[in-house]
Structure formats: structure tokens, C-alpha cells
Design a protein around this motif. Structure first.
Motif, PDB file in Angstrom:
ATOM      1  N   SER A   1       0.815  -1.215   0.000  1.00  0.00           N
ATOM      2  CA  SER A   1       0.000   0.000   0.000  1.00  0.00           C
ATOM      3  C   SER A   1       0.851   1.268   0.000  1.00  0.00           C
ATOM      4  N   ARG A   2       2.078   1.193   0.540  1.00  0.00           N
ATOM      5  CA  ARG A   2       2.926   2.386   0.661  1.00  0.00           C
ATOM      6  C   ARG A   2       3.710   2.703  -0.603  1.00  0.00           C
ATOM      7  N   ASP A   3       4.116   1.660  -1.325  1.00  0.00           N
ATOM      8  CA  ASP A   3       4.973   1.842  -2.503  1.00  0.00           C
ATOM      9  C   ASP A   3       4.531   0.865  -3.589  1.00  0.00           C
ATOM     10  N   PRO A   4       3.418   1.163  -4.274  1.00  0.00           N
ATOM     11  CA  PRO A   4       2.875   0.233  -5.270  1.00  0.00           C
ATOM     12  C   PRO A   4       3.855  -0.113  -6.390  1.00  0.00           C
ATOM     13  N   ASN A   5       4.655   0.863  -6.834  1.00  0.00           N
ATOM     14  CA  ASN A   5       5.605   0.585  -7.915  1.00  0.00           C
ATOM     15  C   ASN A   5       6.713  -0.362  -7.464  1.00  0.00           C
ATOM     16  N   GLY A   6       7.258  -0.081  -6.273  1.00  0.00           N
ATOM     17  CA  GLY A   6       8.289  -0.956  -5.733  1.00  0.00           C
ATOM     18  C   GLY A   6       7.748  -2.352  -5.468  1.00  0.00           C
TER      19      GLY A   6
END
Length: 236
Positions: A49-54
Motif C-alpha cells: 500500500s505504501r509503494d505500489p511501484n516498488g
């Protein structure tokens, strides 16, 4: 990146050829893949949820399909291990001693294999990173440790190679001035190089071993001497 360079270059004795990445991964032992998977899924659980791309970049390599394949590979290896154990008898009833437990042969499915199969299904049908992490933890709770030299899951090994090569190339492009020469011989700029390895990662997501070839070509094209680079890091 340092770990991948070590795997690419390590030779047991001076003057001999490097062992190769596959042999180096085998040296880590069977249990390493499960520890590594849990660490990876724990990180993905925090990133979803915090870093969708990562999250998407990491989930490309380690996901339901990989974890499920590992679980079924484990069950197959466990059955072979149990089949090879000495069969004993108690009042004429055959049993086997498995990891310190005496289990009647007639109870093997109920007590050993069925709980693992149920846990493997939870892995397969997990809907998000948290469910997947918890499902793998549950599967691990039922696992009996196999010997260090038990062959690792080929699916996990491909994912490990693919992820290692991909993130190493990403690091080299972003922080070490390396660029890609594409399949047509064109020298790409930084952004194009990053796009190129994403394209290759998408193409080879089920054949991670192919990413190693992309990495090796990139190292040659940029005149990177792995051993010299590692020596520089040690001095720092």
C-alpha cells in the motif's frame, strides 16, 4: 548487487574458473530459499500500500505462483525422503520415524501430507501480500526440515536469478553510470536503459535465468571488471 557479483565471480581456488551462479545458489542450501522467501514477502507486505511501484517490481519475481511451486516441490521432496526412511514395526503395524516422531505408515497422509496440501492451497489462492505471507508462514509451520543438499525449487531459483540480475542492472544504471546497448547495437541513455531492463524483466518473468545473460552482456558492454569493482568496495 555485491551478492550477485560474488556469485558471478567466485572461484574455489585461484586460477580456476568461477563456479557459476547456479552452483553458488546450491551452496546456500535448501532451507535458504524458505528464509529468503519469507523475508521477501514480509517486505512486500509492508510495501503493497505504501509503494505500489516498488511492490510490483518485487512481486514480479516472488508471488503466489512461485511460492505455490515451491510448496508442491517441497511435498514431492518430502515424500521421496519419507519413502527412503527405514520402515519399522510396532506390534506388526509398520511405522516410520520422521523428524523424531513415530508415525504409522497408514497415518502419513492424514498427519503429514494433507496438512501441507491444505496449506499449499492457501498459498495458491492468497489475494494480497499479507495473505500470501501468512499462508507461507503456515506452510512453514508444517514443514519438516530437509537436508542441506536437497535440490532447491527450480521455480524459486529462476526467480532468484531474475530478481538478482534485474536489481543489479537497475543499480548499475542509476548509480554507477552504466548504460544498455540494446539488441540492435544502439547505445541507450539512462532512462531508455531503465525502460529496456523493465521490458526484459516483463518478457523473462517466468525465465529469470535469461536475465543473467542480459546482465553479463551489460557488464561486457560497460567494461565492468567484477573483481576490480569488488576490490574497490572493500577498500571503501
Amino acid at each position: 548487487m555485491a551478492q550477485m557479483f560474488h556469485m558471478l565471480s567466485y572461484a574455489p581456488y585461484r586460477g580456476l574458473s568461477p563456479l557459476g551462479v547456479t552452483a553458488m545458489i546450491h551452496r546456500l542450501g535448501y532451507e535458504y530459499q524458505w528464509k529468503m522467501l519469507l523475508d521477501e514477502l514480509r517486505a512486500q507486505m509492508k510495501m503493497e500500500s505504501r509503494d505500489p511501484n516498488g511492490f510490483a517490481e518485487r512481486n514480479r519475481w516472488f508471488n503466489n505462483e512461485v511460492a505455490s511451486a515451491m510448496a508442491h516441490h517441497y511435498i514431492e521432496r518430502l515424500k521421496k525422503h519419507v519413502d527412503n526412511l527405514q520402515e519399522r514395526k510396532c506390534k506388526g503395524i509398520p511405522y516410520k520415524r520422521i523428524h523424531g516422531r513415530d508415525i504409522f505408515v497408514s497415518d502419513l497422509d492424514r498427519k503429514v501430507y494433507t496438512p501441507l496440501i491444505i496449506a499449499a492451497n492457501l498459498i495458491k489462492y492468497a489475494q494480497n501480500a499479507t495473505q500470501l505471507y501468512n499462508a507461507v508462514r503456515k506452510f512453514n509451520a508444517h514443514r519438516i526440515r530437509l537436508s542441506h543438499d536437497t535440490p532447491q525449487s527450480k521455480t524459486w531459483m529462476d526467480a532468484y536469478k531474475g530478481a538478482g540480475a534485474y536489481f543489479t542492472m537497475q543499480n548499475l544504471i542509476r548509480f554507477h553510470g552504466c548504460l544498455i546497448t540494446d539488441d540492435k547495437g544502439r547505445r541507450l541513455n539512462k532512462n531508455q536503459s531503465l525502460d529496456f531492463i523493465i521490458l526484459k524483466a516483463t518478457l523473462y518473468k517466468d525465465e529469470g535465468w535469461r536475465m543473467l545473460a542480459v546482465l553479463k552482456k551489460m557488464l561486457r558492454d560497460n567494461d565492468i571488471d567484477i573483481k576490480k569493482k569488488m576490490a574497490e568496495w572493500r577498500k571503501r
